[in-house]
Design an enzyme around this catalytic site. Structure first.
Site, mmCIF file in Angstrom:
data_model
loop_
_atom_site.group_PDB
_atom_site.id
_atom_site.type_symbol
_atom_site.label_atom_id
_atom_site.label_comp_id
_atom_site.label_asym_id
_atom_site.label_seq_id
_atom_site.Cartn_x
_atom_site.Cartn_y
_atom_site.Cartn_z
ATOM 1 N N HIS A 22 0.757 -1.001 -0.136
ATOM 2 C CA HIS A 22 -0.363 0.100 -0.163
ATOM 3 C C HIS A 22 1.097 0.989 -0.356
ATOM 4 O O HIS A 22 0.761 2.370 -0.517
ATOM 5 C CB HIS A 22 -0.889 0.076 1.246
ATOM 6 N N GLY A 23 2.231 1.096 0.205
ATOM 7 C CA GLY A 23 3.080 2.373 0.156
ATOM 8 C C GLY A 23 3.803 2.236 0.904
ATOM 9 O O GLY A 23 4.203 1.238 2.389
#
Length: 70
Positions: A22-23
Site C-alpha cells: 500500500h505504500g
C-alpha cells in the site's frame, strides 16, 4: 498443512507485505504489522475458545453467539 507456527508466520508476513504494497511509508508497514498480530491473536483465541466449547458445552456457545463470535 505444515502446522500452526507456519500458518501464523505466513499470516504475519502476508499482512506485513500487504502494508508495504500500500505504500513505502512506515505507517503502512506498521499497519501491516498490527494486522498480522491481530490476525494471529484472533486465531489463537478461536482455538482456545474451541477447546472450552468441547469441555463447557452449550452455555458457552450461547454466550459467544451473543457476542458475535461464530
Amino acid at each position: 498443512r505444515h502446522g500452526r507456527c507456519s500458518t501464523y508466520r505466513n499470516l504475519f508476513l502476508t499482512m506485513l507485505l500487504g502494508g508495504l504494497w500500500h505504500g513505502a511509508n512506515w505507517t503502512f508497514v506498521f499497519w501491516g504489522f498490527l494486522q498480522g498480530v491481530l490476525l494471529i491473536l484472533h486465531r489463537l483465541l478461536g482455538e482456545i475458545l474451541q477447546a472450552f466449547r468441547v469441555r463447557e458445552g452449550a452455555g458457552l456457545d450461547r454466550t459467544l453467539s451473543l457476542l458475535g463470535w461464530p
